[in-house]
Design an enzyme around this catalytic site. Structure first.
Site, PDB file in Angstrom:
ATOM      1  CD  GLU A  71      42.655 -28.864 -49.621  1.00 57.09           C
ATOM      2  OE1 GLU A  71      41.648 -29.782 -49.546  1.00 57.09           O
ATOM      3  OE2 GLU A  71      42.554 -28.091 -50.323  1.00 57.09           O
ATOM      4  CB  CYS A 125      16.529 -43.936 -27.144  1.00 56.19           C
ATOM      5  SG  CYS A 125      16.914 -44.069 -25.423  1.00 56.19           S
TER       6      CYS A 125
HETATM    7  N1  LLP Z   1      39.902 -31.107 -48.096  1.00 59.39           N
HETATM    8  C1  LLP Z   1      38.751 -31.323 -48.314  1.00 59.39           C
HETATM    9  C2  LLP Z   1      38.297 -30.188 -49.307  1.00 59.39           C
HETATM   10  C3  LLP Z   1      37.738 -32.198 -47.601  1.00 59.39           C
HETATM   11  O1  LLP Z   1      36.390 -32.052 -47.729  1.00 59.39           O
HETATM   12  C4  LLP Z   1      38.438 -33.130 -46.554  1.00 59.39           C
HETATM   13  C5  LLP Z   1      37.371 -33.845 -46.070  1.00 59.39           C
HETATM   14  C6  LLP Z   1      39.653 -33.274 -46.615  1.00 59.39           C
HETATM   15  C7  LLP Z   1      40.500 -32.236 -47.262  1.00 59.39           C
HETATM   16  C8  LLP Z   1      40.394 -34.006 -45.303  1.00 59.39           C
HETATM   17  O2  LLP Z   1      40.083 -35.541 -46.049  1.00 59.39           O
HETATM   18  P1  LLP Z   1      40.923 -36.560 -45.316  1.00 59.39           P
HETATM   19  O3  LLP Z   1      42.487 -36.440 -45.548  1.00 59.39           O
HETATM   20  O4  LLP Z   1      40.675 -36.371 -43.654  1.00 59.39           O
HETATM   21  O5  LLP Z   1      40.337 -37.692 -45.461  1.00 59.39           O
HETATM   22  N2  LLP Z   1      33.364 -37.794 -41.615  1.00 59.39           N
HETATM   23  C9  LLP Z   1      34.009 -38.597 -42.597  1.00 59.39           C
HETATM   24  C10 LLP Z   1      34.887 -37.952 -43.360  1.00 59.39           C
HETATM   25  C11 LLP Z   1      34.433 -36.779 -43.840  1.00 59.39           C
HETATM   26  C12 LLP Z   1      35.698 -35.876 -44.943  1.00 59.39           C
HETATM   27  C13 LLP Z   1      35.197 -34.583 -45.341  1.00 59.39           C
HETATM   28  N3  LLP Z   1      36.131 -33.899 -46.198  1.00 59.39           N
HETATM   29  C14 LLP Z   1      34.484 -39.924 -41.777  1.00 59.39           C
HETATM   30  O6  LLP Z   1      34.393 -40.096 -40.386  1.00 59.39           O
HETATM   31  O7  LLP Z   1      35.064 -40.818 -42.458  1.00 59.39           O
END
Ligand code: LLP
Length: 409
Positions: A264, A333
């Site tokens: 994922e 702000c």
């Molecule tokens: N699968 C699940 C169940 C997840 O919760 C997430 C991310 C992913 C896959 C994908 O993860 P990735 O490959 O993108 O790391 N906003 C934060 C990141 C939050 C990730 C939440 N879950 C940031 O900007 O670092």
């Protein structure tokens, strides 16, 4: 001059204004094919984590390449369908799925529900029974491993709200197996995001495979193992860990198991395929600090403020002379409104800066705080440029609000 594919970023800033998100189709596609290459030889499904960047044009490009999707809401499922995604390649994660979301996903015919609790399994079963359907189920296991990432994006520790422990998982699988309306097809986990070391993955996968074996002893055999997303990218000096490094080190664990491997990934596909362009509104030189005040703020890109995330900041124009040390801050702000601190830059007012690696968790986390219309988004393909989201206007900001009628005043 800095370019995105064949197009100069400066000319995009001039034509479309700033703040502006610019994505490269080629970079997006190579982010996806890196996963395909790594997984070739194993039965697999790559479910792009829609939350990383949910623009329907991005989803459309990935659907065209054969991607599946990891969704966490009915809104994300609607986007996937709009973009031509195949529902049979959709997995549905998330701790708080509502009855309406579950019903809709069942009707749409998604591949699998990644169930996060006993309550969710009960709810899913009752909705499936109502509609005389059988819901495909995976149980999200919380393997209690430390992903060694920022605490806000760490999800695989027992104190985190995600998934269930091994014993609970075994009970839920037995319930699912015994039900006419549930079909246990997989097992999943997601231990965190921006992982730059693969050893926590190995630990998590070993934990999951141990459960698969125990299920086998109970006569429950699964079709897939979903190892989640989370692979990190290089924002600064992180070690370059790509899908190939991860999958090569896991491969032998999957051989002879007859399990399809589901991943994922979000950030590792789209993170380095986008930049945020922002113009320097004012330079403020002080005795203790210099500030470069730019027209993008924490409402446009919250990662620096929320996770102390580092994004390289590169001026589009090369200037002569000595550089000065700046905090690059937005117009919002809040003292926490910054895009980067302690950056040595040679810049003048009116210059445009590229905030790098902003393709993931950039626009999707943008808000209208301080009544700031959200930025436009462009997708570049060679020489071609397509506006994939118009800049918001003041009118769109208030479009869903209403003034009170006279009798209430
Ligand atoms: N699968 C699940 C169940 C997840 O919760 C997430 C991310 C992913 C896959 C994908 O993860 P990735 O490959 O993108 O790391 N906003 C934060 C990141 C939050 C990730 C939440 N879950 C940031 O900007 O670092």
């Amino acid at each position: 001059m800095l370019r995105c594919e064949q197009v100069e970023l400066q000319s995009l800033a001039e034509s479309y204004g700033t703040p502006l998100y610019v994505y490269s189709k080629a970079a997006l596609e190579s982010g996806f094919t890196a996963w395909q290459d790594a997984l070739s030889g194993l039965p697999h499904l790559i479910c792009y984590a829609v939350k990383a960047n949910s623009n329907i044009a991005i989803l459309q490009c990935l659907a065209k390449l054969g991607a599946g999707f990891d969704i966490v809401s009915g809104g994300e499922l609607a986007r996937v369908m709009m973009a031509g995604g195949d529902p049979n390649k959709v997995v549905f994660s998330g701790v708080g799925k509502t009855p309406a979301e579950i019903r809709n996903a069942l009707d749409t015919g998604i591949r699998c529900f990644n169930v996060e609790s006993a309550s969710e399994l009960r709810l899913l079963e009752s909705i499936a029974a109502e509609t005389k359907m059988t819901a495909p189920v995976s149980i999200r296991v919380n393997p209690d491993v430390d992903a060694q990432t920022h605490p806000y994006i760490s999800t695989g520790l027992k104190e985190n709200k995600f998934g269930v422990d091994e014993d609970t998982a075994l009970k839920l699988y037995q319930q699912a197996q015994a039900s006419d309306h549930l079909n246990p097809v997989g097992i999943d986990c997601h231990i965190g995001s921006q992982l730059t070391d693969i050893s926590p993955y190995l630990e998590a996968v070993d934990h999951l495979l141990g459960i698969v074996d125990r299920l086998g002893d109970l006569g429950i055999s699964l079709e897939h193992i979903d190892i989640g997303g989370g692979l990190g990218i290089q924002y600064r000096q992180e070690p370059p860990t790509g899908p190939i490094d991860l999958i090569e080190s896991l491969k032998e664990r999957f051989e002879h198991r007859g399990l399809e491997v589901v991943v994922e990934p979000g950030r590792s596909i789209v993170g380095n395929a986008g930049v945020l362009l922002s113009e320097v509104v004012a330079l403020k030189h002080g005795e203790h600090k210099n500030f470069a005040i730019v027209d993008a703020g924490m409402n446009d890109l919250i990662r620096p403020s929320l996770y102390q995330g580092w994004h390289d900041i590169t001026p589009l124009a090369q200037r002569d002379g000595a550089s000065l040390n700046y905090d690059v801050v937005g117009p919002v702000c809040e003292t926490g409104d910054f895009l980067g601190k302690d950056r040595d830059l040679r810049i003048e007012e009116g210059d445009v800066l590229a905030v790098m690696s902003a393709g993931a968790y950039g626009f999707v986390m943008a808000s209208n705080y301080n009544s700031r219309p959200r930025a436009a988004e462009l997708l570049i393909d060679g020489h071609d440029c397509h506006v994939v989201r118009q800049r918001e206007t003041i009118a769109t900001l208030v479009a869903d609000e209403a003034l009170l009628p006279d009798k209430m005043l």
